[in-house]
Scaffold this active site. Sequence first.
Site, mmCIF file in Angstrom:
data_model
loop_
_atom_site.group_PDB
_atom_site.id
_atom_site.type_symbol
_atom_site.label_atom_id
_atom_site.label_comp_id
_atom_site.label_asym_id
_atom_site.label_seq_id
_atom_site.Cartn_x
_atom_site.Cartn_y
_atom_site.Cartn_z
ATOM 1 N N ASP A 189 0.864 -1.162 0.000
ATOM 2 C CA ASP A 189 0.000 0.000 0.000
ATOM 3 C C ASP A 189 0.911 1.226 0.000
ATOM 4 O O ASP A 189 1.838 1.305 0.795
ATOM 5 C CB ASP A 189 -0.850 -0.024 1.280
ATOM 6 C CG ASP A 189 -2.272 0.421 1.033
ATOM 7 O OD1 ASP A 189 -2.446 1.516 0.477
ATOM 8 O OD2 ASP A 189 -3.198 -0.318 1.419
ATOM 9 N N ASP A 218 -3.001 4.729 -2.124
ATOM 10 C CA ASP A 218 -3.997 5.179 -1.164
ATOM 11 C C ASP A 218 -4.414 6.637 -1.352
ATOM 12 O O ASP A 218 -3.545 7.511 -1.488
ATOM 13 C CB ASP A 218 -3.377 5.018 0.237
ATOM 14 C CG ASP A 218 -4.341 5.352 1.339
ATOM 15 O OD1 ASP A 218 -5.281 4.574 1.548
ATOM 16 O OD2 ASP A 218 -4.170 6.403 1.998
ATOM 17 N N HIS A 254 -11.243 -3.106 2.978
ATOM 18 C CA HIS A 254 -11.089 -2.886 4.425
ATOM 19 C C HIS A 254 -11.791 -1.621 4.922
ATOM 20 O O HIS A 254 -11.777 -1.349 6.119
ATOM 21 C CB HIS A 254 -9.600 -2.815 4.760
ATOM 22 C CG HIS A 254 -8.953 -1.598 4.170
ATOM 23 N ND1 HIS A 254 -8.840 -1.397 2.802
ATOM 24 C CD2 HIS A 254 -8.418 -0.489 4.745
ATOM 25 C CE1 HIS A 254 -8.273 -0.242 2.573
ATOM 26 N NE2 HIS A 254 -8.001 0.340 3.727
ATOM 27 N N ASP A 255 -12.350 -0.821 4.006
ATOM 28 C CA ASP A 255 -13.069 0.398 4.406
ATOM 29 C C ASP A 255 -14.579 0.239 4.285
ATOM 30 O O ASP A 255 -15.325 1.184 4.580
ATOM 31 C CB ASP A 255 -12.684 1.568 3.489
ATOM 32 C CG ASP A 255 -11.244 2.021 3.671
ATOM 33 O OD1 ASP A 255 -10.687 1.831 4.765
ATOM 34 O OD2 ASP A 255 -10.679 2.570 2.704
ATOM 35 N N GLU A 258 -6.536 4.199 -5.680
ATOM 36 C CA GLU A 258 -7.795 4.433 -4.980
ATOM 37 C C GLU A 258 -8.257 5.809 -5.429
ATOM 38 O O GLU A 258 -7.874 6.832 -4.863
ATOM 39 C CB GLU A 258 -7.598 4.391 -3.460
ATOM 40 C CG GLU A 258 -8.945 4.402 -2.736
ATOM 41 C CD GLU A 258 -8.848 4.788 -1.260
ATOM 42 O OE1 GLU A 258 -9.789 4.488 -0.524
ATOM 43 O OE2 GLU A 258 -7.854 5.411 -0.856
HETATM 44 O O1 TEU Z 1 -9.150 5.651 2.278
HETATM 45 C C1 TEU Z 1 -9.410 6.875 1.664
HETATM 46 C C2 TEU Z 1 -10.782 7.340 1.760
HETATM 47 O O2 TEU Z 1 -11.174 8.183 0.982
HETATM 48 C C3 TEU Z 1 -11.627 6.827 2.869
HETATM 49 O O3 TEU Z 1 -11.894 7.911 3.694
HETATM 50 C C4 TEU Z 1 -12.884 6.250 2.393
HETATM 51 O O4 TEU Z 1 -13.623 7.186 1.672
HETATM 52 C C5 TEU Z 1 -13.710 5.818 3.575
HETATM 53 O O5 TEU Z 1 -12.930 5.030 4.404
HETATM 54 C C6 TEU Z 1 -14.913 5.042 3.122
HETATM 55 O O6 TEU Z 1 -15.559 4.492 4.208
HETATM 56 C C7 TEU Z 1 -7.820 5.281 2.400
HETATM 57 C C8 TEU Z 1 -7.687 3.962 3.105
HETATM 58 O O7 TEU Z 1 -8.281 2.951 2.344
HETATM 59 C C9 TEU Z 1 -8.242 4.096 4.496
HETATM 60 O O8 TEU Z 1 -8.211 2.873 5.183
HETATM 61 C C10 TEU Z 1 -7.424 5.121 5.219
HETATM 62 O O9 TEU Z 1 -7.977 5.363 6.480
HETATM 63 C C11 TEU Z 1 -7.337 6.431 4.458
HETATM 64 O O10 TEU Z 1 -7.053 6.256 3.080
HETATM 65 C C12 TEU Z 1 -6.252 7.305 5.016
HETATM 66 O O11 TEU Z 1 -5.001 6.807 4.650
#
Ligand code: TEU
Length: 561
Positions: free
Chosen positions: A102, A205, A334-335, A262
């Site tokens: 990542d 990311d 994971h989000d 992303e």
């Molecule tokens: O996520 C980026 C992001 O835009 C997130 O805020 C997303 O929109 C949200 O989690 C949706 O529920 C990335 C990573 O995937 C995340 O795990 C990190 O927390 C974030 O960047 C900060 O690095």
Amino acid sequence: MGVFMKRKWWHGKVAYQIYPKSFKDTNKDGIGDIRGVIEKLDYLKDLGIGIIWLSPIYKSPLADQGYDISDYYAIDPVFGTMDDFEELLKEAKKRDIAILMDLVVNHCSDEHEWFKKACEDPEGEYGRYFYIRDWHKGEPLPCNWRSYFGGSCWDLLPGHDDKIYLHVFHKKQPDLNWENPKLREEIYKMMNWWLDKGLAGYRIDAIINIKKVLPFKDYPIDRADGLSSIDNMLSEARGIEVFLNEMAERTFKPHDSFSVGEVFNVPDSELYKFIGEDGCFSSMFDFNEHLIGREKPGSYNWRKPTAEEYKKALFDAQEKIAGVGFYSNIIENHDEPRGVSHYIPEEDLSETSKKMLAGLSLMLPGLPFIYQGQEIGMENITVSSIDEIDDISARGEYEGALIDGISPEEALKSVVHYSRDNARTPFQWDDTKGAGFTDGTAWMRINPNYKDINLKEQKGRANSVFEFYKKLISLRTESEYKETLIYGSFTAYLREKENLVSYIREGDRKVLIAANFGGAPQSMTLPGPVKNIILSNLTDTETDRNMIDLAGYQIVIMEIE
Ligand code: TEU
Ligand code: CA
């Protein structure tokens, strides 16, 4: 199909995302580790995986579970050592599995050396690695952007009462200043250091955030906190491709590496800049389905998609990407909530409907990414108090809902579905205490349904979710339909028919995917005689030359003459 003529090593692979903290613990501290990943490589090979994306394992205070990096050149001791990582690269290579890390470079950790030096000397070299501004109590802030995790994106610079710094995520994640060429050089150097070690590429990311509208300014207030969503600023930001093309030239291209962004908020007309023939990335995630129901800010305002909305998002995405490049398709990550809990109505959740969702996603053009546990149909967890939630995003959202005047009960109920904890509970390997994830105490609670939903129970059971995933993957990686599924065209079929999600993939073969996204049976007309039923999630499939009957949540994948 012109754009795909230039074949790439990664086109025909199926990728798998590992959230290391919750995958497999080998030293009984309750936290998944690199040795756990090594231990499970044979499992992933057997599943048919050709690319692994590892969520961050760099040195980190883990304020945002590793998305806050304090040393880009080190492995965090909770995950293991650099030797472990090198062994992982070696063992993966033996099995023809590529490893992605990542790349978290919109921000670093406030415990990174650069930020510490910036705090010591804000006017010095490292001060220019960040966005630091003078500010005196009572003055307005440079801008009213809301951080993604709630609250203002400005905080006092540690050790100063007249200086502030920008963080679009948590305050422990100060934004790096991409306008500074020196910072960019540091990042490319670091990226190449890992690529030279044998890393196959990166998942990138939150990258869209690296280009800010400057000078800072306010945007319309959109919630009771008096702040404005970052999306408002991002929709005006221009010129990110300058940074990203530079990154590609300096890092990805010389290594022939794979990169997946992303990427949110890109107008359709600009997609080619990201993943076209000369785009900066190999691929980007399709988040179109994930965005359904999230029109209003604040996840307590969000709602689950309907079958028709899901179909529309899926088809629109494929149609706009056709001829441009390769999307990376996901059901969850994971989000996100667990896809089966999100896209399927609660009362219809079953192995049959889970398999249907899998089939719809894995037969699309593009590169499938499976998130750990998805292949056994892992589900969301239930939560009864905000104290049970670990996710800083959900906790911030809960606070935001309270400020908006929502009652604590309602606020909890609504953030629970979108809490990132849902995806982060430990992998359910078996039905023993610790779910086969750990012999210690898991860092995060295990979904109590592990006694029923676990790999051990599904492996070898012919009709399990797991075995279905395996068959879907092998269709893409080693079957006679491979060429069609990787490079064939996409055409929506009977798009207007309610609760039917059906499309045709056509290359050297013609493959029809037909799914009944609802509980009631339905029949559909076929585009031609069926040559072969390739796969279905139910054993009985009724067809004559013109029609097929689909039971509730049935999916049928068939070759058409
Ligand atoms: O996520 C980026 C992001 O835009 C997130 O805020 C997303 O929109 C949200 O989690 C949706 O529920 C990335 C990573 O995937 C995340 O795990 C990190 O927390 C974030 O960047 C900060 O690095
Ligand atoms: Ca461990």
